[in-house]
Write a protein that holds these residues in place. Structure first.
Motif, PDB file in Angstrom:
ATOM      1  N   UNK A   5       0.829  -1.203   0.000  1.00 45.68           N
ATOM      2  CA  UNK A   5       0.000   0.000   0.000  1.00 45.68           C
ATOM      3  C   UNK A   5       0.863   1.252   0.000  1.00 45.68           C
ATOM      4  N   UNK A   6       1.898   1.262   0.847  1.00 46.23           N
ATOM      5  CA  UNK A   6       2.780   2.426   0.931  1.00 46.23           C
ATOM      6  C   UNK A   6       3.508   2.669  -0.386  1.00 46.23           C
ATOM      7  N   UNK A   7       4.047   1.600  -0.963  1.00 45.39           N
ATOM      8  CA  UNK A   7       4.778   1.736  -2.224  1.00 45.39           C
ATOM      9  C   UNK A   7       3.839   2.188  -3.350  1.00 45.39           C
ATOM     10  N   UNK A   8       2.617   1.684  -3.343  1.00 40.54           N
ATOM     11  CA  UNK A   8       1.648   2.086  -4.356  1.00 40.54           C
ATOM     12  C   UNK A   8       1.310   3.565  -4.266  1.00 40.54           C
ATOM     13  N   UNK A   9       1.099   4.036  -3.059  1.00 48.17           N
ATOM     14  CA  UNK A   9       0.789   5.460  -2.871  1.00 48.17           C
ATOM     15  C   UNK A   9       1.980   6.319  -3.276  1.00 48.17           C
ATOM     16  N   UNK A  10       3.174   5.876  -2.921  1.00 53.20           N
ATOM     17  CA  UNK A  10       4.388   6.618  -3.276  1.00 53.20           C
ATOM     18  C   UNK A  10       4.525   6.709  -4.807  1.00 53.20           C
ATOM     19  N   UNK A  11       4.254   5.607  -5.500  1.00 62.70           N
ATOM     20  CA  UNK A  11       4.343   5.593  -6.966  1.00 62.70           C
ATOM     21  C   UNK A  11       3.282   6.504  -7.588  1.00 62.70           C
ATOM     22  N   UNK A  12       2.086   6.519  -7.008  1.00 64.65           N
ATOM     23  CA  UNK A  12       1.038   7.405  -7.510  1.00 64.65           C
ATOM     24  C   UNK A  12       1.436   8.873  -7.342  1.00 64.65           C
ATOM     25  N   UNK A  13       2.030   9.219  -6.223  1.00 71.70           N
ATOM     26  CA  UNK A  13       2.461  10.602  -5.997  1.00 71.70           C
ATOM     27  C   UNK A  13       3.513  10.999  -7.023  1.00 71.70           C
ATOM     28  N   UNK A  14       4.465  10.090  -7.293  1.00 71.49           N
ATOM     29  CA  UNK A  14       5.455  10.360  -8.337  1.00 71.49           C
ATOM     30  C   UNK A  14       4.761  10.604  -9.671  1.00 71.49           C
ATOM     31  N   UNK A  38       1.064   6.415 -12.249  1.00 72.96           N
ATOM     32  CA  UNK A  38      -0.202   6.444 -11.518  1.00 72.96           C
ATOM     33  C   UNK A  38      -0.885   5.084 -11.595  1.00 72.96           C
ATOM     34  N   UNK A  39      -0.930   4.516 -12.799  1.00 72.83           N
ATOM     35  CA  UNK A  39      -1.567   3.207 -12.987  1.00 72.83           C
ATOM     36  C   UNK A  39      -0.815   2.120 -12.222  1.00 72.83           C
ATOM     37  N   UNK A  40       0.508   2.112 -12.342  1.00 75.87           N
ATOM     38  CA  UNK A  40       1.299   1.113 -11.617  1.00 75.87           C
ATOM     39  C   UNK A  40       1.125   1.262 -10.109  1.00 75.87           C
ATOM     40  N   UNK A  41       1.092   2.490  -9.629  1.00 75.99           N
ATOM     41  CA  UNK A  41       0.895   2.726  -8.203  1.00 75.99           C
ATOM     42  C   UNK A  41      -0.461   2.260  -7.725  1.00 75.99           C
ATOM     43  N   UNK A  42      -1.491   2.515  -8.529  1.00 77.91           N
ATOM     44  CA  UNK A  42      -2.838   2.071  -8.159  1.00 77.91           C
ATOM     45  C   UNK A  42      -2.901   0.547  -8.104  1.00 77.91           C
ATOM     46  N   UNK A  43      -2.250  -0.107  -9.062  1.00 77.36           N
ATOM     47  CA  UNK A  43      -2.228  -1.571  -9.059  1.00 77.36           C
ATOM     48  C   UNK A  43      -1.478  -2.108  -7.842  1.00 77.36           C
ATOM     49  N   UNK A  44      -0.362  -1.494  -7.519  1.00 73.12           N
ATOM     50  CA  UNK A  44       0.420  -1.914  -6.353  1.00 73.12           C
ATOM     51  C   UNK A  44      -0.386  -1.719  -5.069  1.00 73.12           C
ATOM     52  N   UNK A  45      -1.083  -0.594  -4.967  1.00 70.83           N
ATOM     53  CA  UNK A  45      -1.899  -0.330  -3.775  1.00 70.83           C
ATOM     54  C   UNK A  45      -3.042  -1.338  -3.676  1.00 70.83           C
ATOM     55  N   UNK A  46      -3.684  -1.643  -4.806  1.00 71.21           N
ATOM     56  CA  UNK A  46      -4.764  -2.629  -4.796  1.00 71.21           C
ATOM     57  C   UNK A  46      -4.253  -3.995  -4.332  1.00 71.21           C
ATOM     58  N   UNK A  47      -3.055  -4.360  -4.790  1.00 70.93           N
ATOM     59  CA  UNK A  47      -2.452  -5.612  -4.355  1.00 70.93           C
ATOM     60  C   UNK A  47      -2.228  -5.600  -2.835  1.00 70.93           C
ATOM     61  N   UNK A  48      -1.716  -4.483  -2.341  1.00 68.57           N
ATOM     62  CA  UNK A  48      -1.528  -4.341  -0.895  1.00 68.57           C
ATOM     63  C   UNK A  48      -2.848  -4.398  -0.139  1.00 68.57           C
ATOM     64  N   UNK A  49      -3.885  -3.785  -0.713  1.00 63.05           N
ATOM     65  CA  UNK A  49      -5.221  -3.825  -0.102  1.00 63.05           C
ATOM     66  C   UNK A  49      -5.728  -5.264  -0.021  1.00 63.05           C
ATOM     67  N   UNK A  50      -5.512  -6.031  -1.095  1.00 62.73           N
ATOM     68  CA  UNK A  50      -5.967  -7.418  -1.106  1.00 62.73           C
ATOM     69  C   UNK A  50      -5.243  -8.238  -0.041  1.00 62.73           C
TER      70      UNK A  50
END
Length: 67
Positions: A5-14, A38-50
């Motif tokens: 989740x953290x890495x996904x949010x960080x990637x989205x901010x970038x 943004x797309x990669x970050x959202x996918x990473x965050x979704x994975x973390x959410x799961x």
């Protein structure tokens, strides 16, 4: 909040930053790079959410929104 989740949010901010810089400077390449981040970050965050949902014992951990 887990690492995914953290890495996904960080990637989205970038991505948001790169998209904004690209829009200001007129760089299509930078805007596209930002959109990809943004797309990669959202996918990473979704994975973390799961993963978080699985840890919480949610019946349908495939639903990426935390409950």
């Amino acid at each position: 909040m887990n690492r995914g989740q953290k890495e996904g949010i960080k990637e989205q901010i970038k991505g948001w930053t790169d998209t904004a810089i690209g829009a200001v400077t007129g760089s299509e390449e930078r805007k596209v790079k930002g959109d990809v981040e943004i797309t990669n970050g959202a996918n990473q965050k979704d994975y973390g959410d799961q993963k978080d949902n699985i840890d919480k014992g949610v019946e349908d951990p495939g639903e990426p929104t935390n409950q």
